[in-house]
Design an enzyme around this catalytic site. Structure first.
Site, PDB file in Angstrom:
ATOM      1  N   ARG A   1       6.205  -7.674 -22.455  1.00 60.99           N
ATOM      2  CA  ARG A   1       6.015  -6.561 -21.792  1.00 60.99           C
ATOM      3  C   ARG A   1       4.465  -6.120 -21.832  1.00 60.99           C
ATOM      4  NH1 ARG A   1       7.763  -2.171 -25.243  1.00 60.99           N
ATOM      5  NH2 ARG A   1       8.007  -0.953 -23.431  1.00 60.99           N
ATOM      6  N   LYS A  52       9.244 -10.022 -35.700  1.00 57.79           N
ATOM      7  CA  LYS A  52       9.836 -10.021 -34.344  1.00 57.79           C
ATOM      8  C   LYS A  52      10.812 -11.342 -34.009  1.00 57.79           C
ATOM      9  CE  LYS A  52       8.725  -9.055 -29.635  1.00 57.79           C
ATOM     10  NZ  LYS A  52       7.998  -8.329 -28.472  1.00 57.79           N
ATOM     11  N   ARG A 109       3.463   4.477 -38.650  1.00 59.15           N
ATOM     12  CA  ARG A 109       2.368   5.143 -38.715  1.00 59.15           C
ATOM     13  C   ARG A 109       1.303   4.461 -39.584  1.00 59.15           C
ATOM     14  NH1 ARG A 109       2.362  11.263 -40.073  1.00 59.15           N
ATOM     15  NH2 ARG A 109       3.837  11.541 -38.129  1.00 59.15           N
TER      16      ARG A 109
HETATM   17  C1  BTN Z   1       8.259  -8.834 -24.999  1.00 58.55           C
HETATM   18  O1  BTN Z   1       7.255  -8.678 -24.763  1.00 58.55           O
HETATM   19  O2  BTN Z   1       8.633  -8.610 -26.038  1.00 58.55           O
HETATM   20  C2  BTN Z   1       9.011  -9.423 -23.823  1.00 58.55           C
HETATM   21  C3  BTN Z   1       9.367 -10.838 -23.758  1.00 58.55           C
HETATM   22  C4  BTN Z   1      10.169 -11.471 -22.771  1.00 58.55           C
HETATM   23  C5  BTN Z   1      10.127 -12.667 -22.655  1.00 58.55           C
HETATM   24  C6  BTN Z   1      11.153 -13.406 -21.825  1.00 58.55           C
HETATM   25  S1  BTN Z   1      11.194 -15.240 -22.040  1.00 58.55           S
HETATM   26  C7  BTN Z   1      12.446 -15.193 -20.575  1.00 58.55           C
HETATM   27  C8  BTN Z   1      11.790 -14.112 -19.587  1.00 58.55           C
HETATM   28  N1  BTN Z   1      10.823 -14.902 -18.729  1.00 58.55           N
HETATM   29  C9  BTN Z   1       9.539 -14.260 -18.957  1.00 58.55           C
HETATM   30  O3  BTN Z   1       8.446 -14.689 -18.327  1.00 58.55           O
HETATM   31  N2  BTN Z   1       9.703 -13.274 -19.845  1.00 58.55           N
HETATM   32  C10 BTN Z   1      11.171 -13.130 -20.423  1.00 58.55           C
END
Ligand code: BTN
Length: 324
Positions: free
Chosen positions: A123, A188, A322
């Site tokens: 993201r 995570k 925070r």
């Molecule tokens: C995040 O930033 O938390 C989201 C990560 C999403 C990763 C997955 S792996 C499969 C799919 N292909 C990608 O290039 N990204 C998503």
């Protein structure tokens, strides 16, 4: 990567996946190449995150055996007939990019998985580090006839699908960080990237990408936040084909239900998994920072932020505790 190179590396990996020693000569014989060429392919495989080492007189071996993703094994583990095709790829830039480029050719529900991504995307334009065989990299496409305006809360619903699949592995203490990160013991475990294609006012196609850490290498460069994997959470190796089937089933089920009923029926389930409920948080959207108390989410999936006794729904951004 050209097709021949990919075929050679796939064959080498299939051989090495047993975790036993294989001499350079035997590997060369297998793929019809010299030992020097094998050494170069092994180097390239190491760069993808594979822990392959060489002992003089014995040859090459993987640090531990690896069950490769297998379409038939995944399909056999589904409890219902597949909704659409499941495609297993070896090494690819990004499973989301792959599906986005093929939206016109694939049917809704189509899934693709890869063993490694060379340009995995997260993201907010971040990179998703994707070592070979260490995680699930899965993307699914789905069509939502009611268009963009029907997608509120979809990313939260996908977080629930992941939590449901993980429950089947025996992990029942994951938490969701709005909008869709999956956490285990404060670290995570998985992330979701949702990308939408379509015209305003018409149906839209959505590519839902999930990265779920399964058994990451002990040292992995480039991850900037605390992370966990299923190996830590369960104390044992997970069968990635079984896990893929559970993840895919949960995604299909949630997408189907969401397309008919939206997020509202999932609200209570989300609240039970909410990592930040009633905690002081900072909401970051672009340059803007808002501080408040997280009061859960509403039926559209918006974060409810309490500030000075007033609760406001917030639709975009990221939250952190925070002070962090
Ligand atoms: C995040 O930033 O938390 C989201 C990560 C999403 C990763 C997955 S792996 C499969 C799919 N292909 C990608 O290039 N990204 C998503």
């Amino acid at each position: 990567m050209n097709k021949d190179v990919e075929a050679i590396r796939t064959q080498l990996l299939q051989c090495l996946s047993d975790g036993q020693f294989h001499s350079g000569e035997a590997l060369g014989h297998l793929v019809g190449l010299s030992r020097a060429a094998i050494s170069n392919h092994v180097k390239a495989l190491r760069e993808l995150g594979l822990d392959i080492f060489r002992v003089t007189g014995k040859g090459y071996r993987l640090a531990s055996a690896l069950t490769l993703l297998d379409r038939d094994a995944i399909t056999e583990n589904l409890s219902h007939p597949p909704v659409a095709d499941i495609e297993v790829l070896n090494i690819i830039d990004s499973t989301n990019t792959y599906l986005k480029d093929r939206l016109a050719q694939v049917e809704p529900g189509h899934v693709c998985l890869a063993e490694a991504q060379t340009a995995g995307r997260g993201r907010q334009g971040r990179q998703w580090i994707s070592p070979f065989g260490a995680s699930l990299y899965v993307s699914l496409c789905w069509r939502f006839p009611a268009g963009y305006q029907s997608l509120n809360g979809l990313s939260l619903a996908i977080g629930i699908a992941v939590a449901r699949a993980l429950k089947r592995t025996g992990i029942d203490d994951v938490q969701l960080k709005w909008p869709n990160d999956v956490y285990w013991q404060g670290r995570k475990l998985a992330g979701v990237l949702i990308e939408v294609e379509g015209q305003m006012g018409g149906a839209c196609d959505v590519v839902i990408g999930l990265g779920l850490n399964v058994q990451m290498p002990t040292e992995v460069d480039g991850i900037t936040q605390p992370w966990a994997d299923l190996y830590q959470a369960l104390g044992e190796t997970v069968d990635r084909n079984q896990l893929s089937a559970w993840v895919i089933e949960a995604l299909w089920q949630v997408c189907e239900a969401f397309a008919s009923n939206g997020f509202a029926p999932l609200l209570e389930e989300w609240h039970a998994l909410d990592y930040f409920r009633d905690q002081p948080v900072t909401l970051l959207s672009g340059q803007r920072q808002q501080q408040g108390i997280c009061r859960g989410v509403n039926a559209q999936g918006a974060l409810l932020l309490e500030q000075g006794g007033q609760i406001t729904p917030c639709y975009g951004g990221e939250i952190s505790v925070r002070g962090q």
